[in-house]
Design an enzyme around this catalytic site. Structure first.
Site, short mmCIF file in Angstrom:
data_model
loop_
_atom_site.label_atom_id
_atom_site.label_comp_id
_atom_site.label_asym_id
_atom_site.label_seq_id
_atom_site.Cartn_x
_atom_site.Cartn_y
_atom_site.Cartn_z
N THR A 269 38.23 115.68 55.55
CA THR A 269 37.87 116.54 56.55
C THR A 269 37.83 117.88 55.85
O THR A 269 37.71 118.56 54.57
CB THR A 269 39.25 116.75 58.00
OG1 THR A 269 38.13 117.73 58.94
CG2 THR A 269 40.52 117.75 57.45
N ASN A 270 37.14 119.54 56.94
CA ASN A 270 36.87 120.67 56.38
C ASN A 270 37.95 121.51 56.93
O ASN A 270 37.87 121.75 57.76
CB ASN A 270 35.28 120.79 55.56
CG ASN A 270 34.87 121.15 57.42
OD1 ASN A 270 35.30 121.75 57.63
ND2 ASN A 270 33.61 119.68 57.00
#
Ligand code: CTP
Length: 398
Positions: A207-208
């Site tokens: 994810t980020n």
């Protein structure tokens, strides 16, 4: 002045010496054709009696949550086109910033979704007090509009910042708010927000750091600017979806792709603020991956669908497509390349490493890049203010 005609305005009157100026503003609003309902705090009633405001507004004044009509605050909250808090005191701003609703005014403000114009006036040492400034900042981030006080002679005889602003400034701010409320009238707006989550196994993912704040602010502001409908497609975030917005929760880039491409033809304005993962694990394990004895683990990643590029290809003439470019180097160059490659109408670029910008802070510094080569860099603002400004620019394009 015309903008006030037929509008329902709630004037929240607080206990400051500038209350006599607020009485004059109420009178002017009524003369401009607005229907003004006045709520006074207990402290305000120490300065002038409700009779003054009753006479000027030609309506009875609300002062007591329990003695006055018990449901009046809900009615006012739901039907108002605008709330004006004047003079907004240190106390009322502190209460609103902390969710205190212990009288008629604060309860009604808590229940409304109408725009709020806050006009502070007080001693300069109170105005510049860091506690007050924190509270003001907090409310600004939540979309409250503050009209800055003027500098000059104060009631105490001293000179400084804190004077109640001029009638012209107040009417200009009110007109701007009303004009904005219909800026996106007749338009349907689709916004994406947040990160995506690409699962590797039932526990782990790629994810980020996107918080979703920019996208949520865009959806909320699009609603505030009068869009006919707003749909927010969001990856996993910790945020509350804005009220009055259709909310679609997704997790992966593939889910976001499906949600967005299905809805796309029905929208006039599409803002892709989501930080969609560009890559996902080629193979997602159905069980939790064990550490085992191996010294290394090689993950094979595959490309996710580029949603924005696909929309750029399918875009019709009457649709406006806006992309976001979160960059760390050669900001404008990369952003311009995205604008061209994805067939966008506008790119909102930012340097996520700059102080005051990026996923973890409440503010952002963005540059807007247009198809015709123009660009405009906005100063550091809260994400809510950036959202409003970006949508104002888009309204010009429309
Ligand atoms: N975007 C998208 N689908 C993807 C990836 C990105 O729709 N699979 C959108 C984002 O929502 C954003 C814009 O495309 O509006 C960002 O462009 P992109 O070129 O993908 O930027 P980055 O993801 O930062 O990629 P790069 O590393 O190439 O800069």
């Amino acid at each position: 002045m015309d903008a006030c005609k037929g509008k329902k305005i709630v004037a929240g009157i607080c206990g400051g010496i500038a209350v006599y100026k607020a009485a004059y503003i109420v009178s002017k609003l009524v003369q401009a054709g607005a229907s003004v309902r006045v709520i006074m705090t207990r402290a305000a009633c120490e300065f002038v009696t409700p009779l003054t405001f009753e006479s000027l507004s030609q309506h009875r004044v609300f002062t007591d949550l329990f003695r006055d009509d018990p449901l009046a605050h809900v009615e006012l909250a739901h039907t108002a086109d605008l709330f004006v808090l004047m003079p907004a005191t240190y106390n009322i701003i502190g209460k609103l910033a902390h969710g205190i609703a212990d009288d008629f005014l604060t309860t009604t403000v808590a229940a409304t979704r109408a725009p709020l114009l806050v006009i502070p006036a007080m001693e300069s040492q109170m105005y510049t007090n860091p506690v007050f400034q924190e509270n003001k900042k907090r409310l600004s981030e939540l979309g409250y509009r503050f009209l800055e006080p003027e500098t000059g002679h104060l009631a105490s005889g001293r000179s400084g910042v804190g004077r109640f602003p001029s009638e012209e400034k107040i009417f200009k701010a009110i007109e701007e708010i009303f004009a904005e409320r219909s800026l996106l009238k007749g338009r349907r707006v689709l916004v994406t927000a947040g990160p995506t989550r690409e699962m590797l196994d039932p526990m782990r993912c790629i994810t980020n750091k996107s918080s979703g704040k920019m996208g949520y602010a865009l959806a909320e502001q699009a609603r505030n600017l009068g869009a006919d409908s707003v749909c927010l497609v969001s990856g996993p975030t910790l945020l509350e979806p804005p009220v009055g917005v259709e909310f679609v929760k997704v997790e992966s880039a593939a889910e976001m792709h499906k949600a967005v491409t299905e809805r796309f033809p029905k929208f006039d304005l599409i803002l892709m603020a989501a930080a969609v993962a560009d890559w996902r694990p080629k193979k997602a394990f159905s069980h939790k991956l064990k550490k085992s004895d191996a010294r290394e683990l090689t993950l094979v990643l595959e490309k996710t669908p580029d949603i924005l590029s696909e929309l750029g290809r399918r875009k019709k003439k009457n649709q406006i497509l806006v992309g976001f470019a979160a960059e760390t180097e050669k900001i404008l160059e990369h952003a311009r390349e995205k604008l061209r490659a994805k067939n966008l109408d506008l790119v909102v670029a930012n340097d996520i490493t700059a102080p005051g910008a990026g996923p973890e802070v409440e503010t952002n510094i963005v540059t807007l890049l247009y198809r015709d080569g123009r660009s405009r860099t906005l100063p550091c603002m809260t994400k809510c203010e950036v959202a409003r400004e970006v949508l104002r620019e888009i309204a010009r394009l429309l």
